[in-house]
Design an enzyme around this catalytic site. Structure first.
Site, PDB file in Angstrom:
ATOM      1  N   SER A 207       0.864  -1.178   0.000  1.00  0.00           N
ATOM      2  CA  SER A 207       0.000   0.000   0.000  1.00  0.00           C
ATOM      3  C   SER A 207       0.898   1.224   0.000  1.00  0.00           C
ATOM      4  O   SER A 207       1.929   1.240  -0.687  1.00  0.00           O
ATOM      5  CB  SER A 207      -0.939  -0.060   1.201  1.00  0.00           C
ATOM      6  OG  SER A 207      -1.858   0.990   1.167  1.00  0.00           O
TER       7      SER A 207
ATOM      8  N   HIS B  37      -2.842  -1.429  -2.980  1.00  0.00           N
ATOM      9  CA  HIS B  37      -3.924  -0.445  -2.806  1.00  0.00           C
ATOM     10  C   HIS B  37      -3.739   0.678  -3.821  1.00  0.00           C
ATOM     11  O   HIS B  37      -2.636   1.121  -4.098  1.00  0.00           O
ATOM     12  CB  HIS B  37      -3.883   0.136  -1.389  1.00  0.00           C
ATOM     13  CG  HIS B  37      -4.324  -0.844  -0.356  1.00  0.00           C
ATOM     14  ND1 HIS B  37      -4.108  -0.667   0.981  1.00  0.00           N
ATOM     15  CD2 HIS B  37      -4.974  -2.030  -0.477  1.00  0.00           C
ATOM     16  CE1 HIS B  37      -4.622  -1.696   1.646  1.00  0.00           C
ATOM     17  NE2 HIS B  37      -5.146  -2.538   0.780  1.00  0.00           N
TER      18      HIS B  37
ATOM     19  N   ASP C 235      -4.472  -4.244   6.311  1.00  0.00           N
ATOM     20  CA  ASP C 235      -4.848  -5.179   5.253  1.00  0.00           C
ATOM     21  C   ASP C 235      -3.623  -6.026   4.903  1.00  0.00           C
ATOM     22  O   ASP C 235      -2.512  -5.517   4.805  1.00  0.00           O
ATOM     23  CB  ASP C 235      -5.320  -4.387   4.033  1.00  0.00           C
ATOM     24  CG  ASP C 235      -6.003  -5.273   3.004  1.00  0.00           C
ATOM     25  OD1 ASP C 235      -6.446  -6.378   3.370  1.00  0.00           O
ATOM     26  OD2 ASP C 235      -6.084  -4.851   1.842  1.00  0.00           O
TER      27      ASP C 235
END
Lengths: 223, 197
Positions: B18, B45, B138
């Site tokens: 991310s 992401h 995540d």
């Protein structure tokens, strides 16, 4: 399973849990811009009045988006829309056109990227944490239960939208469903699927041409 | 005998990242050995509404063209895949991708936990999971799934990360086999490649 056989009404609850009901308004704003600027005008060259099918409409966000777009184009009255889903509970929700206010931030952002001509907030009022969309928007929409896999052909359309629905089907089912869409479209009608869906391997793929590859919009060219 | 005790039984590499992972991913892809034998499956992401540009940016320096798979696309050896914007990307038992528009997980769609978790289910002990820099949790659960199914887990050295929340969450969630800087990950993949020659 016992409950399913003994209590027929439970099937709807069961389906509601099983089917996937997540969507947003004006998902892929670029898709909606192409709809407004190219696809709808192309349909209108031949027919002043035309018919749209939202296949697998879920809770109706895409239907509301379509109606907002058509209203802004000044042609909402000229379009008949049929929105279908397998799940009767979700159809009830779609009819209400009522959504959690917390979803509106994303929906509004999408609307702005779509370059809608009004303020998104003009289309709904807030009530107990919900955004209730103006019922007038849906006046030409009829909601019906319909199973894409087992259901019959029930009408002919100029445009069929089935975006991110067939991703939940395997390839054999997708193949069958594409045949139904083919039969449900007038010649030179349009089919729109999700941006990452593909039909190239389906039996009927060669009866369509790609109108917009990026937005996955196809046109039926052969009966 | 390689430094990492590797062998040629692995079938896939899955990478999550991310905020702050872009440079690392670019470095890994640009120094990948030519003809790297395994598919590399990436879930990074990204902005939900920007469909274009990301895969192109990653491909500029990459040895292999990066692609965003279509729904039901078969996973091919030696290909590099990126989860498309605004879809979750799962790996399925027939070795193909399935995309979905289900609700966001960890505020993310694509969610790394989904790609890692489904990959773990399919590839079991034949999977290598790599989690890079990122600002939320995540991927931690996905790394646990990989470890629990016998796969190999690697996180980016937290001190090297622009934001270390993601690797730290994985370290807290499960056993991580290796903590590596990006340069070491590159070396690791070169070592891995040699096992297949």
């Amino acid at each position: 399973m016992k409950k399913l056989t003994e209590q027929p009404s439970f099937i709807n609850e069961f389906l509601d849990e099983l089917t996937v009901n997540v969507t947003e308004m004006f998902r892929d704003p670029s898709f909606w811009r192409i709809m407004r600027e190219e696809i709808i005008p192309a349909i209108m060259l031949n027919h002043k009045q035309f018919k749209i099918w939202h296949a697998g409409c879920s809770s109706g966000e895409e239907v509301v988006s379509m109606c907002i777009m058509l209203k802004e184009m000044g042609i909402l009255h000229d379009v008949t829309i049929i929105a279908t889903d397998l799940d009767v509970n979700i159809l009830e929700r779609a009819k209400q056109a009522t959504y959690p206010v917390k979803n509106m931030e994303l929906n509004e952002k999408n609307y702005i990227r779509f370059q809608g001509t009004r303020s998104f907030k003009d289309y709904y009022r807030e009530e107990n944490g919900n955004a209730v969309f103006n019922k007038d928007l849906l006046m030409n929409v009829s909601f019906r239960r319909h199973d894409l896999v087992t259901g019959d052909i029930f009408n002919k359309f100029d445009l069929v939208l089935c975006r991110n629905v067939m991703i939940y089907f395997n390839q054999a089912l997708q193949n069958e469903v594409l045949k139904k869409f083919h039969e449900s479209l007038f010649k030179y009608g349009y089919l729109a699927i999700g941006s990452k869906e593909s039909l190239i391997w389906c039996d009927y793929a060669n009866r369509f041409i790609v109108v917009n590859n990026e937005e996955k919009i196809y046109k039926k060219i052969k009966d | 005998m390689s430094k990492y005790n590797l062998n040629n039984s692995y079938k896939a590499v899955v990478i999550g990242g991310s905020a702050g992972s872009f440079q690392g991913v670019v470095k890994i892809l640009s120094q990948l050995p030519k003809g790297f034998p395994l598919p590399i499956i990436m879930c990074l992401h990204r902005l939900k509404h920007v469909r274009n540009g990301f895969v192109e940016a990653l491909s500029i320096k990459s040895v292999v063209q990066v692609t965003e798979p279509h729904d039901k696309e078969n996973i091919k050896k030696g290909s590099v895949y990126l989860a498309p914007a605004n879809y979750h990307m799962s790996v399925e038992l027939g070795l193909y991708f399935a995309l979905s528009t289900e609700e966001m997980i960890n505020n993310s769609r694509p969610a790394i936990d989904i790609t890692l978790g489904t990959s773990a289910f399919v590839y079991k002990e034949k999977l290598i999971g790599i989690l890079l820099s990122g600002a939320n949790k995540d991927g931690a659960l996905g790394m646990k799934n990989i470890h629990d199914r016998g796969g190999l887990t690697i996180v980016q050295e937290p001190s090297e990360c622009m934001i270390d929340t993601m690797p730290r969450a994985a370290l807290a969630a499960t056993k991580i086999d290796h903590i590596m800087k990006v340069d070491q990950i590159v070396e690791f993949l070169k070592e891995l490649d040699k096992q297949y020659r």
